[in-house]
Design an enzyme around this catalytic site. Structure first.
Site, PDB file in Angstrom:
ATOM      1  CE  LYS A 107      -4.219  -1.954   1.912  1.00 36.57           C
ATOM      2  NZ  LYS A 107      -3.838  -3.344   2.284  1.00 36.57           N
TER       3      LYS A 107
HETATM    4  C1  LIG Z   1      -4.563  -4.507   1.636  1.00 38.24           C
HETATM    5  C2  LIG Z   1      -3.864  -5.807   1.589  1.00 38.24           C
HETATM    6  C3  LIG Z   1      -4.262  -6.859   0.722  1.00 38.24           C
HETATM    7  C4  LIG Z   1      -5.494  -6.762  -0.149  1.00 38.24           C
HETATM    8  O1  LIG Z   1      -5.297  -5.921  -1.254  1.00 38.24           O
HETATM    9  P1  LIG Z   1      -6.545  -5.419  -2.118  1.00 38.24           P
HETATM   10  O2  LIG Z   1      -5.985  -4.460  -3.099  1.00 38.24           O
HETATM   11  O3  LIG Z   1      -7.507  -4.785  -1.166  1.00 38.24           O
HETATM   12  O4  LIG Z   1      -7.147  -6.630  -2.777  1.00 38.24           O
HETATM   13  C5  LIG Z   1      -3.508  -8.015   0.690  1.00 38.24           C
HETATM   14  N1  LIG Z   1      -2.434  -8.175   1.499  1.00 38.24           N
HETATM   15  C6  LIG Z   1      -2.028  -7.199   2.347  1.00 38.24           C
HETATM   16  C7  LIG Z   1      -0.845  -7.448   3.220  1.00 38.24           C
HETATM   17  C8  LIG Z   1      -2.715  -5.987   2.427  1.00 38.24           C
HETATM   18  O5  LIG Z   1      -2.317  -5.038   3.292  1.00 38.24           O
END
Ligand SMILES: *Cc1c(COP(=O)(O)O)cnc(C)c1O
Length: 437
Positions: A107
């Site tokens: 993210k």
């Molecule tokens: C947010 C997150 C996901 C999911 O990603 P999306 O884009 O919402 O499908 C998967 N793994 C981790 C570690 C995350 O922080």
């Protein structure tokens, strides 16, 4: 380029409006009106380019009409001050490591890009924008760190008292500067309710410019296409794509990450198929099987960032494929795993391949095992560093086996500063009004 809403009942808006508004007024998600393809020759030479160079070329296709190119290049290079390498794990299976950023989760890419783009669009107005973000853990830290010290922006992170891990809490309560942590005596749902109400409150809206930074924002999800292209380039560079087709497995919650991969493929990236890896929250897995989309309350699992019962970006996938279940189920295969299977995969992969998976990456890794044809190479997205889930990993492998990265240790040393508030809206509102200037 203009952006339309997936609900199609508002007029198309500019990139700047789409980024500042986040969600369209008709509650739809913004989509770019065109997806520009690369010339096939781009992929013949792509292995000669660095990650930052590739990302800039991709960014130009999305945002090149709306931002001066020199500025866009700065934003891209500044966002990607860390690598997203591809490393071999097992026979024909590679890990795309997305945890080398400041908060050790993928993210960081979207949050850092969005912060810089928003700051650019606000540059001329001298307006101060207040970003409200409710978090159950990872989103708050990526957003807070992505926006840290970005001019013109203040961030308020609302989190449920006692319900996030110590490491997660430290990542957004120790920063200071333009980041304020609000420790809400309630649940994550209370935090989200406070944020939603704030956007509707006339007094707050006239006193402060408010925006949100969740994954539905186009500036957070589109930049995630960058590392799909890089994965292809690095595998080509390593020579493993000769006479082989690429399969990409994505641990999915709100499906922003997978949607960015689908965009990359629309732009010409040669991907044979995607696999959406789910935990027991298998709404999309069931959709792929039956054609019926049935949202459900989320179930708690050890891959908690994927505990989503109504994935927000699914509307974008439907839109991209013209609502065709046939097309969607051709491009994306489904998979789902229980907590026990996740634990087993973490333990097995650590023992036989000396690679430590996190619970989310483990689902994607398992979806590649046994599903690859002999002419296929698989890449799974490692979306977070395993030590972010220290308790779970230690339960599986035993305590003291793994080292905590320095970056995480540095957060642990910081001093927690937060403002305690009840879950009452009036109290939150009074606090926010006191922040107007
Ligand atoms: C947010 C997150 C996901 C999911 O990603 P999306 O884009 O919402 O499908 C998967 N793994 C981790 C570690 C995350 O922080």
């Amino acid at each position: 380029m203009k952006y339309y809403s997936t609900n199609k009942s508002i007029r198309n808006v500019s990139l700047s409006d789409a980024v500042i508004m986040g969600l369209a007024e008709d509650k739809g998600l913004f989509m770019p009106e065109r997806i520009e393809k690369f010339d096939p020759s781009f992929f013949e030479q792509i292995d000669k380019l660095s990650f930052q160079e590739i990302a800039y070329e991709v960014a130009r296709k999305f945002f090149g009409e709306d931002i001066e190119l020199a500025k866009l290049k700065n934003i891209v290079y500044d966002t990607l001050n860390f690598d997203c390498p591809v490393v071999p794990v097992a026979d024909s299976i590679w890990s795309l490591e997305l945890f080398h950023g400041p908060t050790l989760a993928f993210k960081d890419v979207g949050a850092r890009f969005m912060a810089r783009l928003l700051s650019h669009f606000l540059g001329d107005t001298k307006e101060e924008v207040n970003v409200l973000v409710a978090t159950s853990g990872d989103t708050g830290s990526a957003v807070a760190n992505g926006f840290l010290n970005v001019p013109g922006i203040r961030v308020f992170v609302l989190y449920p008292k006692g319900k996030v891990s110590e490491i997660q809490e430290k990542q957004f309560t120790t920063l200071g500067a333009n980041i304020t942590a609000l420790e809400i005596d309630g649940t994550f749902d209370d935090c989200q309710r406070l944020v939603k109400r704030a956007f509707l409150d006339e007094d707050l809206r006239s006193a402060l410019t408010l925006t949100s930074a969740n994954s539905i924002n186009v500036a957070r999800f589109l930049p995630q296409a960058f590392y799909y292209f890089n994965a292809y380039a690095r595998l080509k560079e390593a020579g493993v794509l000769r006479h082989k087709e690429l399969v990409i497995a994505v641990p999915s919650g709100n499906f922003g990450n997978l949607t960015a991969g689908l965009f990359a493929r629309e732009m010409g990236l040669p991907v044979n198929r995607f696999i959406a890896a789910n935990n027991e929250n298998d709404i999309v897995y069931q959709y792929l099987k039956t054609g019926e989309y049935r949202p459900a309350p989320s179930i708690e699992t050890i891959a908690n960032a994927m505990d989503v019962g109504d994935p927000s970006n699914f509307a974008r996938i439907l839109d991209l494929f013209g609502n065709s279940h046939q097309k969607i189920s051709k491009a994306i295969k489904g998979s789902r795993f229980s907590d026990d299977e996740i634990r087993q995969a973490i333990s097995d992969t650590y023992n036989s391949h000396h690679y430590l998976l996190d619970p989310h990456g483990a689902c994607a890794y398992m979806s590649l095992q046994n599903s690859l044809a002999t002419d296929e190479v698989g890449v799974f997205l490692e979306t977070a560093h395993p030590t972010k889930f220290l308790g779970t990993i230690e339960e599986i492998l035993g305590a003291g086996k793994i080292e905590i990265p320095e970056k995480l240790q540095a957060f642990m040393k910081g001093e927690k500063k937060s403002i305690p508030l009840s879950f009452e809206f009036e109290e939150f509102k009074k606090f926010m009004l006191s922040q107007a200037r």
